[in-house]
Design a protein around this motif. Structure first.
Motif, PDB file in Angstrom:
ATOM      1  N   GLY A   1       0.799  -1.211   0.000  1.00 29.05           N
ATOM      2  CA  GLY A   1       0.000   0.000   0.000  1.00 29.05           C
ATOM      3  C   GLY A   1       0.832   1.261   0.000  1.00 29.05           C
ATOM      4  N   ARG A   2       0.234   2.290  -0.601  1.00 30.41           N
ATOM      5  CA  ARG A   2       0.762   3.656  -0.519  1.00 30.41           C
ATOM      6  C   ARG A   2      -0.303   4.480   0.176  1.00 30.41           C
ATOM      7  NH1 ARG A   2       1.280   7.332  -5.812  1.00 30.41           N
ATOM      8  NH2 ARG A   2      -0.964   6.972  -5.721  1.00 30.41           N
ATOM      9  N   ALA A   3       0.045   5.001   1.353  1.00 32.13           N
ATOM     10  CA  ALA A   3      -0.886   5.838   2.101  1.00 32.13           C
ATOM     11  C   ALA A   3      -0.489   7.292   1.951  1.00 32.13           C
ATOM     12  CB  ALA A   3      -0.888   5.455   3.572  1.00 32.13           C
TER      13      ALA A   3
ATOM     14  N   TYR B   1       8.232   2.357   4.483  1.00 30.45           N
ATOM     15  CA  TYR B   1       9.215   3.365   4.100  1.00 30.45           C
ATOM     16  C   TYR B   1       8.495   4.691   3.907  1.00 30.45           C
ATOM     17  CZ  TYR B   1      12.815   5.688   1.296  1.00 30.45           C
ATOM     18  OH  TYR B   1      13.751   6.570   0.812  1.00 30.45           O
ATOM     19  N   MET B   2       9.011   5.739   4.512  1.00 29.01           N
ATOM     20  CA  MET B   2       8.424   7.080   4.374  1.00 29.01           C
ATOM     21  C   MET B   2       8.992   7.762   3.132  1.00 29.01           C
ATOM     22  SD  MET B   2       6.202   7.774   6.745  1.00 29.01           S
ATOM     23  CE  MET B   2       6.080   9.537   6.506  1.00 29.01           C
ATOM     24  N   LEU B   3       8.106   8.172   2.247  1.00 30.12           N
ATOM     25  CA  LEU B   3       8.516   8.885   1.036  1.00 30.12           C
ATOM     26  C   LEU B   3       8.606  10.389   1.270  1.00 30.12           C
ATOM     27  CD1 LEU B   3       6.312   6.967  -1.516  1.00 30.12           C
ATOM     28  CD2 LEU B   3       8.795   6.832  -1.301  1.00 30.12           C
ATOM     29  N   SER B   4       7.631  10.943   2.008  1.00 31.32           N
ATOM     30  CA  SER B   4       7.610  12.386   2.241  1.00 31.32           C
ATOM     31  C   SER B   4       6.761  12.693   3.461  1.00 31.32           C
ATOM     32  CB  SER B   4       7.067  13.127   1.010  1.00 31.32           C
ATOM     33  OG  SER B   4       5.735  12.727   0.740  1.00 31.32           O
TER      34      SER B   4
ATOM     35  N   TYR C   1       8.732   9.644  12.214  1.00 32.14           N
ATOM     36  CA  TYR C   1       9.306   9.147  10.966  1.00 32.14           C
ATOM     37  C   TYR C   1       9.189  10.225   9.893  1.00 32.14           C
ATOM     38  CZ  TYR C   1       8.823   4.627  13.274  1.00 32.14           C
ATOM     39  OH  TYR C   1       8.915   3.580  14.165  1.00 32.14           O
ATOM     40  N   GLY C   2      10.223  10.319   9.055  1.00 30.83           N
ATOM     41  CA  GLY C   2      10.230  11.293   7.972  1.00 30.83           C
ATOM     42  C   GLY C   2      10.827  10.710   6.716  1.00 30.83           C
ATOM     43  N   PRO C   3      11.006  11.534   5.687  1.00 30.09           N
ATOM     44  CA  PRO C   3      11.485  11.065   4.386  1.00 30.09           C
ATOM     45  C   PRO C   3      12.759  10.226   4.496  1.00 30.09           C
ATOM     46  CG  PRO C   3      10.865  13.370   4.268  1.00 30.09           C
ATOM     47  CD  PRO C   3      10.818  12.989   5.722  1.00 30.09           C
TER      48      PRO C   3
END
Length: 121
Positions: A36-38, A66-69, A84-86
């Motif tokens: 999933g992408r949330a 994994y955090m994208l942004s 958590y961050g990018p």
């Protein structure tokens, strides 16, 4: 098993909107389970925007992702906290609340916890 698979979250198998328009979950089904992408919009909080869908006191999904942004704060039922961050890898056990930090959407990929996440009971 296919030799290679190419999918795009913009053409997900399912999109689950969060309460009050505070984001969505795009789900791609694979041979090995859901990925999933949330997209969590500013102001999103699990206890306000997912809890009504989940019907539990805290999030009972285990997350590996994994955090994208953006930034998200997670507080476990026992009080342990992490932000958590990018670029951050994350593993989060069941039993937590979470919310967006700041005014930027938080976007995360998860390959263990989004199969039933934000799915009405």
């Amino acid at each position: 098993m296919a030799g290679m698979v190419r999918r795009n979250f913009d053409s997900a198998d399912e999109t689950r909107p969060f309460e009050d328009g505070k984001g969505r979950l795009d789900v791609i089904e694979t041979e090995n389970g859901a990925v999933g992408r949330a997209v969590f919009e500013p102001g999103w909080r699990w206890s306000e925007h997912i809890k009504p869908l989940a019907g539990t006191d805290s999030c009972q999904s285990a997350h590996t992702g994994y955090m994208l942004s953006g930034r998200i704060r997670v507080v476990m039922d026992d009080g342990q906290e992490e932000e958590y961050g990018p670029g951050d890898f994350m593993q989060i056990a069941p039993g937590h609340d979470a919310w967006v930090v700041g005014d930027e959407p938080a976007v995360a990929l998860d390959w263990t916890g989004y199969g039933t996440y934000a799915k009405p009971q």
